[in-house]
Design an enzyme around this catalytic site. Structure first.
Site, PDB file in Angstrom:
ATOM      1  N   SER A 130       0.839  -1.193   0.000  1.00 40.96           N
ATOM      2  CA  SER A 130       0.000   0.000   0.000  1.00 40.96           C
ATOM      3  C   SER A 130       0.872   1.239   0.000  1.00 40.96           C
ATOM      4  O   SER A 130       2.000   1.220   0.506  1.00 40.96           O
ATOM      5  CB  SER A 130      -0.902   0.012   1.241  1.00 40.96           C
ATOM      6  OG  SER A 130      -1.581   1.250   1.360  1.00 40.96           O
ATOM      7  N   TYR A 143      -2.918   0.922  10.351  1.00 43.66           N
ATOM      8  CA  TYR A 143      -2.892   0.127   9.119  1.00 43.66           C
ATOM      9  C   TYR A 143      -1.586   0.359   8.368  1.00 43.66           C
ATOM     10  O   TYR A 143      -0.940  -0.590   7.904  1.00 43.66           O
ATOM     11  CB  TYR A 143      -4.084   0.500   8.249  1.00 43.66           C
ATOM     12  CG  TYR A 143      -4.047  -0.062   6.842  1.00 43.66           C
ATOM     13  CD1 TYR A 143      -4.355  -1.398   6.603  1.00 43.66           C
ATOM     14  CD2 TYR A 143      -3.717   0.755   5.759  1.00 43.66           C
ATOM     15  CE1 TYR A 143      -4.318  -1.907   5.311  1.00 43.66           C
ATOM     16  CE2 TYR A 143      -3.692   0.252   4.469  1.00 43.66           C
ATOM     17  CZ  TYR A 143      -3.987  -1.078   4.248  1.00 43.66           C
ATOM     18  OH  TYR A 143      -3.957  -1.582   2.973  1.00 43.66           O
TER      19      TYR A 143
END
Length: 235
Positions: A130, A143
């Site tokens: 990500s 996250y």
């Protein structure tokens, strides 16, 4: 690595990006696609073989590797995301949950399948990462930390698996239009576009691929002064 006649094992393949990976692999001529999911009945794509898999369960991961002994490409896609920062209520528990799935999950799966890939000529591992590996905001701070760990894991595995001829590709991307991002009001890339870029990079022998313009911008910002990672990503 070529997708034609490849045999894939995809974690979290019942929806979102994992499902897009399965569809595109079949379209590119993959010989077989194993679709790992905690609930195999949720895998409904024709032409794939459902496999019961919770990446947090050592026994299920080991059983999957024994069952799928013909795999040449492992895609570590399964992941979870929870909103919140480190100092929020439940921040430590949230960090543990997300690290378990987003870091230890790919580690478990890759360790289990590494001998399978070696026996089948080396093959490849594709880790879904990500843009949050490189930047942070209060909304996705925890996250992002789990994805930073997964990025470091990917870089380490690349070195560890090089001797057996296994290609390791890290896929970085921003917001993708899946059910996981429904509550985020940001521009989103289609899963198919991200998957096609990833597979093109894999077939070209790459070790890293940036799935969208946002991620390309952030990657360039890592080397500027001050580094983009020193800022709140909302700025």
């Amino acid at each position: 690595m070529k997708l034609q006649n490849a045999t894939l094992f995809i974690t979290g393949a019942n929806r979102g990006i994992g499902l897009a990976f399965a569809r595109e692999a079949l379209a590119r001529g993959a010989r077989k696609v194993y679709a790992g999911a905690r609930d195999p009945s949720s895998v409904t794509l024709p032409g794939v073989e459902p496999v019961a898999l919770d990446v947090n369960d050592d026994e299920q991961v080991a059983a999957a590797a024994r069952r799928c002994g013909d795999v040449t490409l492992v895609i570590n896609n399964a992941g979870i995301a929870a909103f919140g920062g480190f100092l929020a209520d439940g921040g430590v528990e949230s960090a543990r949950r997300q690290m378990e799935t987003n870091y230890f999950g790919p580690l478990r799966v890759t360790r289990a399948f590494a001998p399978v890939l070696a026996a089948n000529g080396g093959g490849a591992v594709l880790n879904v990462l990500s843009v949050a590996s490189w930047i942070s905001s209060p909304t996705l701070a925890v996250y992002g930390a789990s994805k930073s760990a997964a990025w470091s894991l990917t870089n380490g595995l690349r070195i560890d698996l090089r001797a057996q001829g296994t290609q390791v590709l890290g896929l970085h991307m921003g917001f993708v239009d899946t059910d996981m991002t429904q509550g985020i009001a940001m521009p989103k890339t289609s899963p198919l576009d991200v998957v096609r870029r990833a597979f093109d990079a894999l077939e070209a022998g790459a070790e890293e691929v940036l799935g969208d313009e946002l991620t390309q911008h952030v990657k360039r910002g890592l080397s500027v002064e001050p580094g983009i990672y020193l800022q709140d990503a909302r700025a």
